[in-house]
Design an enzyme around this catalytic site. Structure first.
Site, PDB file in Angstrom:
ATOM      1  CB  THR A 212      32.653  35.185  51.955  1.00 38.57           C
ATOM      2  OG1 THR A 212      31.435  35.219  51.195  1.00 38.57           O
ATOM      3  CG2 THR A 212      33.137  36.599  52.234  1.00 38.57           C
ATOM      4  CD  GLU A 260      28.221  35.664  53.051  1.00 40.03           C
ATOM      5  OE1 GLU A 260      28.902  35.765  52.021  1.00 40.03           O
ATOM      6  OE2 GLU A 260      27.216  36.368  53.281  1.00 40.03           O
TER       7      GLU A 260
END
Length: 314
Positions: A212, A260
């Protein structure tokens, strides 16, 4: 579009213009009505359209510590205003001294002496000057004295968002905070966006097979409620379908709230240090802690599948 910060940035030979004033945070659909009307009026009169706004948000100066979460930073507002046809954006530094400017002095120093207003376009509840003492009635009186028109545009659009409440920045912030990004999208006319620089996190996503981008958001950003969302990750002009996680990562006893974004089906991305934007399309599920790592991985795979479907349906 020209961008000025402070009255001293305005060109000395600046002529007549159509002006609209406000915080315009989010440039939502109600704001768009006012700005479009100002742009159209400017075209009719053959003069430029100027938007006047403030930094920081006036509430932070008048009531320190009360700065509202921002739906869009100034550079994003500028992009949206430029798309609407605005010719110049004036950002006035909102200081304690400036907050004490009387409505009459504001008219003279900003609208008359600097912007040479030919017309001013505002919403019905527009207030300005020290203690917000000025209103559209006073502005109209001043226009008769200093030769500018005042036009009032009803900015109150309504829809399903917020149970039918009139669209506003306040309502949009509330919906974002509740995780209702679809309601916020109805008001904004586009997905709610969060921006920032990608920084190094714990890198657990990479270890789990879902790397991420950990976005260090800008100050005072309006961040959606904790949970998983479908959306887009914008990098260098490219919009990539994404599964977005907001929260403290309770699976690993995290305490810091993060945003994220996992770029779906993209491999080998190196985004560290880049400024990115994250668009929130739809809420998928709330934040949760699972009994095992396998349970988490199974849920993450299901989340990515669902996010892929949502973005594909766009």
């Amino acid at each position: 579009m020209q961008r000025w910060r402070g009255l001293e940035d305005i060109p000395q030979d600046w002529g007549r213009s159509v002006v609209t004033i406000g915080s315009y945070d989010g440039v939502h659909r109600g704001h768009q009505l006012i700005i479009k009307h100002a742009v159209d009026r400017a075209r009719d009169l053959g003069v430029p359209c100027v938007v006047v706004t403030f930094d920081p948000h006036p509430s932070e100066v008048v009531r320190p510590g009360s700065h509202p979460p921002l739906l869009a930073p100034h550079h994003r507002r500028a992009e949206l205003m430029a798309d609407l046809g605005v010719d110049a954006l004036l950002i006035l530094p909102f200081t304690t001294e400036f907050s004490k400017l009387s409505p009459a002095d504001f008219v003279v120093k900003v609208l008359v002496d600097k912007l040479h207003a030919k017309a001013v376009v505002e919403g019905p509840n527009f207030r300005f000057g020290h203690k917000a003492a000025g209103n559209v009635g006073f502005l109209t009186e001043q226009g008769a004295v200093y030769d500018f028109e005042v036009e009032v545009v009803d900015l109150y659009v309504s829809g399903e968002a917020g149970g039918g409440e009139p669209f506003s920045s306040t309502l949009t912030r509330r919906l974002v905070a509740e995780g209702d990004v679809e309601g916020a999208r109805e008001i904004l006319g586009r997905p709610h966006r969060v921006e920032g620089v990608v920084v190094r996190g714990a890198q657990r996503g990479r270890e789990l097979g879902f790397p991420t981008a950990n976005v260090e958001t800008l100050p005072h950003t309006a961040i959606p409620a904790d949970g998983v969302y479908a959306g887009y990750l914008h990098v260098a002009g490219e919009a990539m379908p994404a599964a977005i996680s907001v929260g403290t990562n309770p699976q690993f006893d995290g305490t810091e709230r993060t945003v994220e974004a996992y770029a779906i089906d993209r491999v080998g991305l190196d985004l560290y240090g880049l400024h990115v934007a994250v668009d929130f399309l739809a809420f998928v599920r709330g934040q949760a802690k699972f009994d095992s790592l396998d349970g988490l991985l199974e849920q993450m795979a299901a989340d990515v599948k669902r996010c892929r479907e949502i973005v594909a349906a766009e």
